[in-house]
Design an enzyme around this catalytic site. Structure first.
Site, PDB file in Angstrom:
ATOM      1  N   SER A  41       0.846  -1.204   0.000  1.00  0.00           N
ATOM      2  CA  SER A  41       0.000   0.000   0.000  1.00  0.00           C
ATOM      3  C   SER A  41       0.879   1.250   0.000  1.00  0.00           C
ATOM      4  O   SER A  41       0.559   2.255  -0.638  1.00  0.00           O
ATOM      5  CB  SER A  41      -0.899   0.007   1.236  1.00  0.00           C
ATOM      6  OG  SER A  41      -1.741  -1.115   1.219  1.00  0.00           O
ATOM      7  N   GLU A  86      -3.842  -3.982  -6.900  1.00  0.00           N
ATOM      8  CA  GLU A  86      -4.012  -2.639  -7.512  1.00  0.00           C
ATOM      9  C   GLU A  86      -4.689  -1.671  -6.530  1.00  0.00           C
ATOM     10  O   GLU A  86      -5.554  -0.884  -6.907  1.00  0.00           O
ATOM     11  CB  GLU A  86      -4.721  -2.737  -8.856  1.00  0.00           C
ATOM     12  CG  GLU A  86      -3.872  -3.523  -9.848  1.00  0.00           C
ATOM     13  CD  GLU A  86      -4.173  -3.254 -11.300  1.00  0.00           C
ATOM     14  OE1 GLU A  86      -4.556  -2.132 -11.625  1.00  0.00           O
ATOM     15  OE2 GLU A  86      -3.996  -4.189 -12.082  1.00  0.00           O
ATOM     16  N   THR A 126       2.347 -10.435 -11.078  1.00  0.00           N
ATOM     17  CA  THR A 126       1.475 -11.192 -11.981  1.00  0.00           C
ATOM     18  C   THR A 126       2.180 -11.375 -13.330  1.00  0.00           C
ATOM     19  O   THR A 126       2.823 -10.449 -13.822  1.00  0.00           O
ATOM     20  CB  THR A 126       0.148 -10.415 -12.190  1.00  0.00           C
ATOM     21  OG1 THR A 126      -0.475 -10.255 -10.937  1.00  0.00           O
ATOM     22  CG2 THR A 126      -0.793 -11.156 -13.142  1.00  0.00           C
TER      23      THR A 126
HETATM   24  C1  LIG Z   1      -2.277 -12.342  -6.606  1.00  0.00           C
HETATM   25  C2  LIG Z   1      -1.558 -11.033  -6.524  1.00  0.00           C
HETATM   26  C3  LIG Z   1      -1.114 -10.437  -7.695  1.00  0.00           C
HETATM   27  C4  LIG Z   1      -0.423  -9.214  -7.628  1.00  0.00           C
HETATM   28  N1  LIG Z   1       0.081  -8.672  -8.782  1.00  0.00           N
HETATM   29  C5  LIG Z   1       0.893  -7.572  -8.696  1.00  0.00           C
HETATM   30  C6  LIG Z   1       1.579  -7.076  -9.857  1.00  0.00           C
HETATM   31  O1  LIG Z   1       1.421  -7.597 -10.971  1.00  0.00           O
HETATM   32  N2  LIG Z   1       2.417  -6.025  -9.710  1.00  0.00           N
HETATM   33  C7  LIG Z   1       2.628  -5.413  -8.505  1.00  0.00           C
HETATM   34  O2  LIG Z   1       3.405  -4.465  -8.450  1.00  0.00           O
HETATM   35  N3  LIG Z   1       1.996  -5.851  -7.379  1.00  0.00           N
HETATM   36  C8  LIG Z   1       1.133  -6.929  -7.462  1.00  0.00           C
HETATM   37  N4  LIG Z   1       0.519  -7.406  -6.320  1.00  0.00           N
HETATM   38  C9  LIG Z   1       0.744  -6.735  -5.040  1.00  0.00           C
HETATM   39  C10 LIG Z   1      -0.486  -6.007  -4.546  1.00  0.00           C
HETATM   40  O3  LIG Z   1      -0.720  -4.850  -5.306  1.00  0.00           O
HETATM   41  C11 LIG Z   1      -0.288  -5.709  -3.042  1.00  0.00           C
HETATM   42  O4  LIG Z   1      -0.345  -6.946  -2.370  1.00  0.00           O
HETATM   43  C12 LIG Z   1      -1.320  -4.764  -2.510  1.00  0.00           C
HETATM   44  O5  LIG Z   1      -1.129  -3.464  -3.012  1.00  0.00           O
HETATM   45  C13 LIG Z   1      -1.322  -4.699  -0.964  1.00  0.00           C
HETATM   46  O6  LIG Z   1      -0.046  -4.524  -0.467  1.00  0.00           O
HETATM   47  P1  LIG Z   1       0.498  -5.476   0.721  1.00  0.00           P
HETATM   48  O7  LIG Z   1       0.262  -6.873   0.278  1.00  0.00           O
HETATM   49  O8  LIG Z   1       1.883  -5.067   1.036  1.00  0.00           O
HETATM   50  O9  LIG Z   1      -0.473  -5.170   1.925  1.00  0.00           O
HETATM   51  P2  LIG Z   1      -0.274  -4.011   3.014  1.00  0.00           P
HETATM   52  O10 LIG Z   1      -0.002  -2.726   2.326  1.00  0.00           O
HETATM   53  O11 LIG Z   1       0.673  -4.476   4.047  1.00  0.00           O
HETATM   54  O12 LIG Z   1      -1.734  -3.949   3.627  1.00  0.00           O
HETATM   55  C14 LIG Z   1      -2.200  -4.843   4.643  1.00  0.00           C
HETATM   56  C15 LIG Z   1      -3.519  -4.295   5.167  1.00  0.00           C
HETATM   57  O13 LIG Z   1      -3.317  -3.015   5.781  1.00  0.00           O
HETATM   58  C16 LIG Z   1      -4.191  -2.067   5.217  1.00  0.00           C
HETATM   59  N5  LIG Z   1      -3.518  -0.750   5.191  1.00  0.00           N
HETATM   60  C17 LIG Z   1      -2.235  -0.487   4.819  1.00  0.00           C
HETATM   61  N6  LIG Z   1      -2.000   0.823   4.914  1.00  0.00           N
HETATM   62  C18 LIG Z   1      -3.157   1.412   5.329  1.00  0.00           C
HETATM   63  C19 LIG Z   1      -3.563   2.755   5.602  1.00  0.00           C
HETATM   64  N7  LIG Z   1      -2.723   3.781   5.424  1.00  0.00           N
HETATM   65  N8  LIG Z   1      -4.829   2.979   6.001  1.00  0.00           N
HETATM   66  C20 LIG Z   1      -5.700   1.953   6.151  1.00  0.00           C
HETATM   67  N9  LIG Z   1      -5.385   0.668   5.895  1.00  0.00           N
HETATM   68  C21 LIG Z   1      -4.132   0.396   5.488  1.00  0.00           C
HETATM   69  C22 LIG Z   1      -4.479  -2.585   3.809  1.00  0.00           C
HETATM   70  O14 LIG Z   1      -5.708  -2.051   3.306  1.00  0.00           O
HETATM   71  C23 LIG Z   1      -4.548  -4.087   4.051  1.00  0.00           C
HETATM   72  O15 LIG Z   1      -5.820  -4.437   4.507  1.00  0.00           O
HETATM   73  C24 LIG Z   1      -0.212  -8.598  -6.381  1.00  0.00           C
HETATM   74  C25 LIG Z   1      -0.668  -9.214  -5.212  1.00  0.00           C
HETATM   75  C26 LIG Z   1      -1.325 -10.419  -5.282  1.00  0.00           C
HETATM   76  C27 LIG Z   1      -1.757 -11.063  -3.998  1.00  0.00           C
END
Ligand SMILES: Cc1cc2nc3c(=O)[nH]c(=O)nc-3n(C[C@H](O)[C@H](O)[C@H](O)COP(=O)(O)OP(=O)(O)OC[C@H]3O[C@@H](n4cnc5c(N)ncnc54)[C@H](O)[C@@H]3O)c2cc1C
Length: 389
Positions: free
Chosen positions: A142, A373, A168
């Site tokens: 995020s 996304e 992906t």
């Molecule tokens: C199957 C899959 C395919 C993907 N494909 C791609 C890709 O092609 N390219 C790419 O770059 N990425 C990709 N991703 C990554 C994806 O975009 C991230 O997993 C996503 O943006 C969330 O980031 P994180 O997993 O680090 O979760 P975190 O950012 O750690 O979030 C964990 C939780 O905390 C919450 N949170 C975090 N910060 C805040 C805030 N400030 N306020 C309130 N809530 C908050 C979030 O909403 C979430 O519920 C993919 C992920 C998956 C699982």
């Protein structure tokens, strides 16, 4: 019939131009004949059937907005959305490959690529090469600009070091858009986007994730160890990669909205068929008003989400502001996909809980819509920021 797309005409959001209608039909035929028989085996194998990918290129689905001079289909963003929706109705795991190709990779190259980058990479993306979009890292999700991946200048080249996570198409891609920080002291203003080719020395595709849903879509780690990338492969300007990322993701999330709408429509289609066949108490379960109301609610949800997604996509094609409606469309469609696929499992009863029926997979696949996304919280943050500014 008057041309609904003529200037000044105000067609309904769901009125399709002739070209859009033809695309939808072609994709529906392909999805039914080529994808349906492979859904279960690909989900179990956690891999796309390699035979499908060349067919996606042949149908013109991998370079939808690429101009004809580069071998593309020269259609609109809305058409990409329609294609992603129709593919997702059958298999959201195949759809995400097409979605990332069009709404993120091709989109970024078209918008930010130099003439040279366009000439080199667009014909390949249109003809036979899958793209991937690599922003996320272990410590940067995020908080997308907290990148640890570094780009260091060395003569006419850049040297990339670091790791990407959750990418992906990692296993299928030949062209990767990679974000790295070229000036960590400048914070997000150091972020720069690079086009990196598979096979570049020091660049390897790492571990593939074992996932809850969209299991046939590869989600991998990428590892960069002293990877030499020529300066001409910088996408956009050095230090402006944050703009490339924000703006492509703003558009890309309409594609995820479309994926979720298609998924929900697929779950509804299966359920409508099933409740008219399954009998309890001597009648079809679809003859019970309680069940009819559940089905009607599913249909309303799907239609509302579709209108939001179509509106955001049409605004984008018209060059109007779409960020606010796009965030809403992505948030709402992912909620709808979870709700509708959950009700679908309920209405299939015990059979819905088994892997023999298709709704169990759609229920698992729906979960990703509220994560990638931009998580649902991030969409809410965008919406609130624009309301309260
Ligand atoms: C199957 C899959 C395919 C993907 N494909 C791609 C890709 O092609 N390219 C790419 O770059 N990425 C990709 N991703 C990554 C994806 O975009 C991230 O997993 C996503 O943006 C969330 O980031 P994180 O997993 O680090 O979760 P975190 O950012 O750690 O979030 C964990 C939780 O905390 C919450 N949170 C975090 N910060 C805040 C805030 N400030 N306020 C309130 N809530 C908050 C979030 O909403 C979430 O519920 C993919 C992920 C998956 C699982």
């Amino acid at each position: 019939m008057p041309d609904p797309t003529a200037p000044g005409a105000h067609p309904a959001l769901t009125t399709l131009s002739e070209e859009e209608g033809m695309f939808r039909e072609a994709v529906q035929d392909f999805a039914q004949s080529e994808m349906t028989p492979r859904i279960t085996s690909m989900d179990r194998a956690q891999a796309l059937d390699p035979e499908l990918i060349p067919q996606l290129f042949e149908l013109g689905l991998m370079g939808i907005e690429i101009p004809e001079e580069y071998g593309g289909t020269a259609s609109t963003f809305f058409t990409s959305i329609l294609v992603v929706e129709e593919l997702s109705r059958v298999d959201p795991a195949v759809a995400v490959l097409v979605d990332v190709q069009n709404t993120l990779c091709v989109n970024a190259v078209l918008r930010w690529g130099s003439d040279e980058i366009k000439e080199v990479f667009l014909p390949r993306l249109a003809a036979d090469t899958v793209g991937a979009y690599a922003l996320s890292e272990a410590g940067s999700g995020s908080d997308a600009f907290a990148l640890a991946c570094k780009a260091t200048r060395e003569g006419d080249n850049w040297v990339l070091d670091g790791q990407k996570l959750f990418i992906t198409n990692g296993n299928e891609a030949g062209i990767f858009i990679v974000f790295a920080n070229a000036d960590p002291a400048a914070g997000y203003k150091g972020i720069t986007a690079f086009v990196v080719e598979k096979g570049t020395a020091g660049f390897t595709v790492g571990k593939k994730e074992d996932k809850l849903g969209i299991r046939a879509s590869s989600t991998t780690e990428l590892v960069f160890e002293n990877v030499l990338v020529p300066d001409r492969n910088v996408l956009g300007e050095v230090g402006k990669g944050y703009k490339v990322a924000i703006e492509t993701l703003n558009e890309g999330r309409i594609g995820i909205g479309a994926q979720m709408v298609g998924l929900a429509q697929g779950a509804l289609d299966h359920t409508v068929r099933y409740v008219q066949e399954r009998e309890q108490f001597g009648r079809t379960i679809g003859s019970f008003q309680g069940v009819q109301f559940q089905i009607a609610q599913m249909a309303v949800d799907v239609e509302a989400a579709r209108l939001m997604v179509y509106n955001a996509a049409r605004l984008k094609d018209e060059g109007k502001d779409f960020v606010y409606p796009a965030a809403m469309a992505k948030l709402f469609s992912s909620q709808v996909a979870q709700r509708v696929s959950s009700t679908a499992v309920d209405l299939f009863g015990g059979y819905g809980f088994t892997r023999e029926y298709p709704v169990e997979k759609l229920y698992r696949d729906a979960k990703i819509g509220s994560i990638y996304e931009g998580t649902s919280n991030m969409q809410l943050q965008t919406i609130a920021k624009m309301l309260l500014k």
